[in-house]
Design a protein around this motif. Structure first.
Motif, short mmCIF file in Angstrom:
data_model
loop_
_atom_site.label_atom_id
_atom_site.label_comp_id
_atom_site.label_asym_id
_atom_site.label_seq_id
_atom_site.Cartn_x
_atom_site.Cartn_y
_atom_site.Cartn_z
N GLU A 52 -14.69 -15.37 19.33
CA GLU A 52 -13.27 -15.61 19.03
C GLU A 52 -12.95 -15.11 17.63
OE1 GLU A 52 -15.31 -18.57 19.69
OE2 GLU A 52 -15.20 -17.82 21.74
N CYS A 53 -13.95 -15.06 16.76
CA CYS A 53 -13.74 -14.61 15.38
C CYS A 53 -13.56 -13.09 15.32
CB CYS A 53 -14.93 -15.02 14.51
SG CYS A 53 -16.48 -14.31 15.12
N GLY A 54 -13.83 -12.40 16.44
CA GLY A 54 -13.67 -10.94 16.46
C GLY A 54 -14.96 -10.18 16.22
N ASP A 55 -16.03 -10.91 15.85
CA ASP A 55 -17.30 -10.24 15.59
C ASP A 55 -18.07 -10.05 16.89
OD1 ASP A 55 -16.75 -10.28 12.88
OD2 ASP A 55 -17.69 -12.24 12.60
N THR A 56 -18.85 -8.98 16.91
CA THR A 56 -19.62 -8.67 18.11
C THR A 56 -21.11 -8.74 17.83
OG1 THR A 56 -17.85 -7.24 18.92
CG2 THR A 56 -20.04 -6.88 19.86
N GLY A 77 -21.03 -9.00 12.31
CA GLY A 77 -20.44 -10.22 11.78
C GLY A 77 -21.01 -10.63 10.43
N CYS A 78 -20.74 -11.89 10.09
CA CYS A 78 -21.08 -12.44 8.79
C CYS A 78 -22.58 -12.68 8.63
CB CYS A 78 -20.35 -13.77 8.66
SG CYS A 78 -20.88 -14.93 9.94
N ALA A 79 -22.97 -13.14 7.44
CA ALA A 79 -24.38 -13.43 7.17
C ALA A 79 -24.89 -14.48 8.16
CB ALA A 79 -24.53 -13.94 5.74
N SER A 80 -24.07 -15.48 8.46
CA SER A 80 -24.51 -16.53 9.38
C SER A 80 -24.74 -15.97 10.78
CB SER A 80 -23.47 -17.66 9.46
OG SER A 80 -23.41 -18.32 8.23
N SER A 81 -23.97 -14.96 11.17
CA SER A 81 -24.19 -14.39 12.50
C SER A 81 -25.49 -13.58 12.50
CB SER A 81 -22.99 -13.56 12.97
OG SER A 81 -22.97 -12.30 12.38
N ALA A 82 -25.81 -12.93 11.39
CA ALA A 82 -27.07 -12.18 11.31
C ALA A 82 -28.26 -13.16 11.38
CB ALA A 82 -27.13 -11.37 10.02
N GLN A 120 -20.60 -22.47 12.15
CA GLN A 120 -21.47 -22.98 13.21
C GLN A 120 -21.25 -22.25 14.53
OE1 GLN A 120 -22.09 -27.15 13.16
NE2 GLN A 120 -22.78 -26.99 11.06
N HIS A 121 -20.04 -21.71 14.70
CA HIS A 121 -19.78 -20.96 15.94
C HIS A 121 -20.64 -19.70 16.02
CE1 HIS A 121 -17.20 -18.81 13.07
NE2 HIS A 121 -17.40 -17.78 13.86
N CYS A 122 -21.15 -19.23 14.88
CA CYS A 122 -21.99 -18.01 14.89
C CYS A 122 -23.26 -18.26 15.69
CB CYS A 122 -22.34 -17.59 13.47
SG CYS A 122 -20.94 -17.53 12.35
N ALA A 123 -23.79 -19.49 15.62
CA ALA A 123 -24.98 -19.84 16.41
C ALA A 123 -24.62 -19.79 17.89
CB ALA A 123 -25.48 -21.24 16.02
N GLY A 124 -23.40 -20.23 18.21
CA GLY A 124 -22.93 -20.20 19.60
C GLY A 124 -22.79 -18.77 20.10
N LEU A 125 -22.32 -17.89 19.24
CA LEU A 125 -22.18 -16.48 19.62
C LEU A 125 -23.57 -15.90 19.94
CD1 LEU A 125 -20.53 -13.87 19.94
CD2 LEU A 125 -20.75 -13.50 17.48
N ALA A 126 -24.56 -16.24 19.12
CA ALA A 126 -25.92 -15.74 19.35
C ALA A 126 -26.47 -16.27 20.68
CB ALA A 126 -26.82 -16.15 18.18
#
Ligand code: FES
Length: 146
Positions: A52-56, A77-82, A120-126
Motif C-alpha cells: 500500500e506504501c507503493g514499494d515493491t 523500498g525503505c531500509a526496513s523493507s530491505a 511494521q507493514h514492511c515485514a508484512g510486505l516481505a
C-alpha cells in the motif's frame, strides 16, 4: 583528520546510533551487512508484490527436493523493507511448501526483533512476497507433474 572529516564522522555516528535505536541490534547489523540481496536467474518460485506504501518487493526461491535451497530478495523500498526482505529470504531456507505457509508478518517481525512502528507493514510486505513466490512455485510444480 581535518575538520570536515571529523564532522562527517560525527554525523555518521549519530545516524548509526539513531538507526540502532530504531531497528534494534539485529536489524541494525542486517542493515549494515545486507544478506540475500539480488535477483536470481531461473528461480523455481518468484514473488512480486507492491504494498500500500507503493514499494515493491520481489522474492526468488530455488528448491531442491521440495525444500528451499537458495533465496534472495530485491526491494525499492525503505531500509526496513530491505531488512524485512533479507530476513524473510533467510527464513525460507530449508523449508518445504507447507512450512513456508507459516511465514507471516508476525514471523518476519519476530525474527527481526523490532522495527519502527511506522515500518511494521514492511515485514508484512516481505511475508506476502514469500507467499507469492510459493504460489508461483506451486503453480509451476503442478504443471510439471501433469
Ligand atoms: Fe514501503 Fe517500507 S516497504 S515503507
Amino acid at each position: 583528520m581535518d575538520k570536515l572529516d571529523a564532522f562527517l564522522d560525527n554525523l555518521q555516528n549519530e545516524i548509526f546510533e539513531e538507526a540502532r535505536q530504531a531497528l534494534g541490534e539485529k536489524g541494525f547489523q542486517r542493515w549494515r551487512n545486507p544478506r540475500f540481496g539480488g535477483r536470481m536467474e531461473n528461480p523455481d518460485g518468484h514473488g512480486r508484490v507492491t504494498g500500500e506504501c507503493g514499494d515493491t518487493m520481489e522474492i526468488f526461491l530455488k528448491f531442491k527436493d521440495n525444500r528451499v535451497s537458495h533465496a534472495s530478495y530485491v526491494t525499492n523500498g525503505c531500509a526496513s523493507s530491505a531488512i524485512s526482505g533479507s530476513f524473510a529470504a533467510e527464513l525460507t531456507l530449508g523449508k518445504d511448501p507447507d512450512e513456508l505457509t507459516d511465514i507471516t508478518d508476525e514471523t518476519v517481525l519476530e525474527t527481526i526483533g523490532r522495527l519502527p512502528e511506522k515500518d511494521q507493514h514492511c515485514a508484512g510486505l516481505a511475508a506476502r512476497t514469500v507467499q507469492d513466490a510459493l504460489n508461483d512455485y506451486m503453480i509451476r510444480h503442478r504443471d510439471c507433474k501433469q
